[in-house]
Write a protein that holds these residues in place. Structure first.
Motif, PDB file in Angstrom:
ATOM      1  N   VAL A 187      14.574 101.723  19.883  1.00  9.48           N
ATOM      2  CA  VAL A 187      13.303 102.779  20.174  1.00  9.48           C
ATOM      3  C   VAL A 187      12.924 103.063  21.451  1.00  9.48           C
ATOM      4  O   VAL A 187      13.236 102.296  22.430  1.00  9.48           O
ATOM      5  CB  VAL A 187      12.141 101.999  19.274  1.00  9.48           C
ATOM      6  N   GLU A 188      12.209 104.174  21.566  1.00 12.39           N
ATOM      7  CA  GLU A 188      11.691 104.522  23.230  1.00 12.39           C
ATOM      8  C   GLU A 188      10.197 104.698  22.640  1.00 12.39           C
ATOM      9  O   GLU A 188       9.732 105.252  21.732  1.00 12.39           O
ATOM     10  CB  GLU A 188      12.551 105.829  23.523  1.00 12.39           C
ATOM     11  N   THR A 189       9.475 104.163  23.720  1.00 11.95           N
ATOM     12  CA  THR A 189       8.146 104.409  23.736  1.00 11.95           C
ATOM     13  C   THR A 189       7.556 105.587  24.559  1.00 11.95           C
ATOM     14  O   THR A 189       8.059 105.646  25.674  1.00 11.95           O
ATOM     15  CB  THR A 189       7.381 103.345  24.247  1.00 11.95           C
ATOM     16  N   ARG A 190       7.037 106.631  23.787  1.00 14.71           N
ATOM     17  CA  ARG A 190       6.416 107.839  24.726  1.00 14.71           C
ATOM     18  C   ARG A 190       4.884 107.465  24.681  1.00 14.71           C
ATOM     19  O   ARG A 190       4.218 107.553  23.750  1.00 14.71           O
ATOM     20  CB  ARG A 190       6.813 109.046  23.772  1.00 14.71           C
ATOM     21  N   HIS A 191       4.237 107.808  25.872  1.00 17.14           N
ATOM     22  CA  HIS A 191       2.948 107.759  26.340  1.00 17.14           C
ATOM     23  C   HIS A 191       2.299 108.573  25.450  1.00 17.14           C
ATOM     24  O   HIS A 191       2.541 109.704  25.415  1.00 17.14           O
ATOM     25  CB  HIS A 191       2.860 108.150  27.862  1.00 17.14           C
ATOM     26  N   GLY A 192       1.294 108.034  24.669  1.00 17.56           N
ATOM     27  CA  GLY A 192       0.305 108.864  24.022  1.00 17.56           C
ATOM     28  C   GLY A 192       0.950 109.115  22.551  1.00 17.56           C
ATOM     29  O   GLY A 192      -0.006 109.544  21.840  1.00 17.56           O
TER      30      GLY A 192
END
Length: 259
Positions: free
Chosen positions: A66-71
């Motif tokens: 997974v990748e985390t995207r701000h907001g």
């Protein structure tokens, strides 16, 4: 919520939750591009605290899936399947056929490969590379740094360090494209016949900069590989420092059983 709810015989509760989310991704329940349920949704689903869910998501991000995207939260990555990195990728027949190791191996797996050259030029040899090359640290060497893509996704970085005395008479090694068969073919053209390639591997979490370069989540697993190219004359003519996204590779080795 008591301790019994957030722990168990099979490990801490956050590890159990992380394992379940990872299994859902690998099974296709959560597909590429899907959002991982929010913290509040996971708190309600599993009946645990927000702190437990945050710990679980650290583990999920470390999987590289997974990748985390701000907001926005965490999104399941759309990454290509793993490819084999086999022990015969440096066979002379590949070089004679005009293919460097990475391109030959990618072609065998049916992938579209691309190599982006980031730097070619003189550099002071780092301590470990210098030791392997048998020269003092800080000695001038030729450095060739590349970023490798598979089906449009960055999967590996590699920096080759070559002794200046060896390469100074081989102009092709200073070119972005050294020609068919890659740098090993050019070294062999100039009399440096290879006897063996020795590799050392270590698995570890990616640093922030490494994760950014390979489009990974912070702390995702990577494989750090150091290779020495040794000639029949007993010289190490290249040290290659490589970093690979761990979820992109399966390592396959053939180990002779006879003397």
């Amino acid at each position: 919520m008591g301790t019994a709810v957030e722990g168990g015989r099979s490990g801490p509760r956050y590890v159990q939750i992380a394992d379940e989310i990872v299994r859902q991704i690998r099974a296709g329940v959560l597909k590429p591009g899907d959002m991982v349920p929010s913290e509040s949704e996971l708190v309600e689903r599993y009946g645990v605290s927000g702190g437990t869910i945050r710990k679980a998501m650290v583990e999920v991000r470390a999987s590289g899936l997974v990748e985390t995207r701000h907001g926005k939260g965490s999104i399941v990555k759309d990454r290509p399947p793993v490819r084999h990195r086999s022990s015969d990728r440096f066979r002379r027949s590949h070089r004679q056929g005009g293919k460097a190791a990475y391109l030959a191996e990618s072609a065998q797996s049916g992938a579209t490969a691309k190599v982006s050259v980031l730097y070619i030029g003189p550099m002071e040899a780092p301590e470990d590379a210098a030791r392997r090359l048998g020269v003092p640290a800080g000695t001038q060497v030729l450095a060739r740094r590349r970023l490798y893509f598979r089906n449009g996704t960055p999967v590996e970085t590699a920096t080759s360090y070559l002794p200046w005395d060896v390469v100074k008479e081989i102009p092709e090694l200073f070119a972005e494209n050294p020609g068919g068969g890659g740098i090993y073919a050019r070294l062999e053209d100039h009399g440096h016949e290879f006897a063996e390639f020795v590799e050392t591997l270590q698995a570890r979490p990616a640093s922030k900069a490494e994760a950014s370069e390979l489009a990974l989540s912070p702390g995702a697993p990577v494989v750090h590989l150091i290779r020495e190219a040794r000639t029949t004359a007993g010289l190490v003519v290249e040290v290659c420092d490589t970093l690979m996204a761990a979820d992109q590779f399966v390592f396959e080795y053939r180990i002779p059983a006879a003397d």
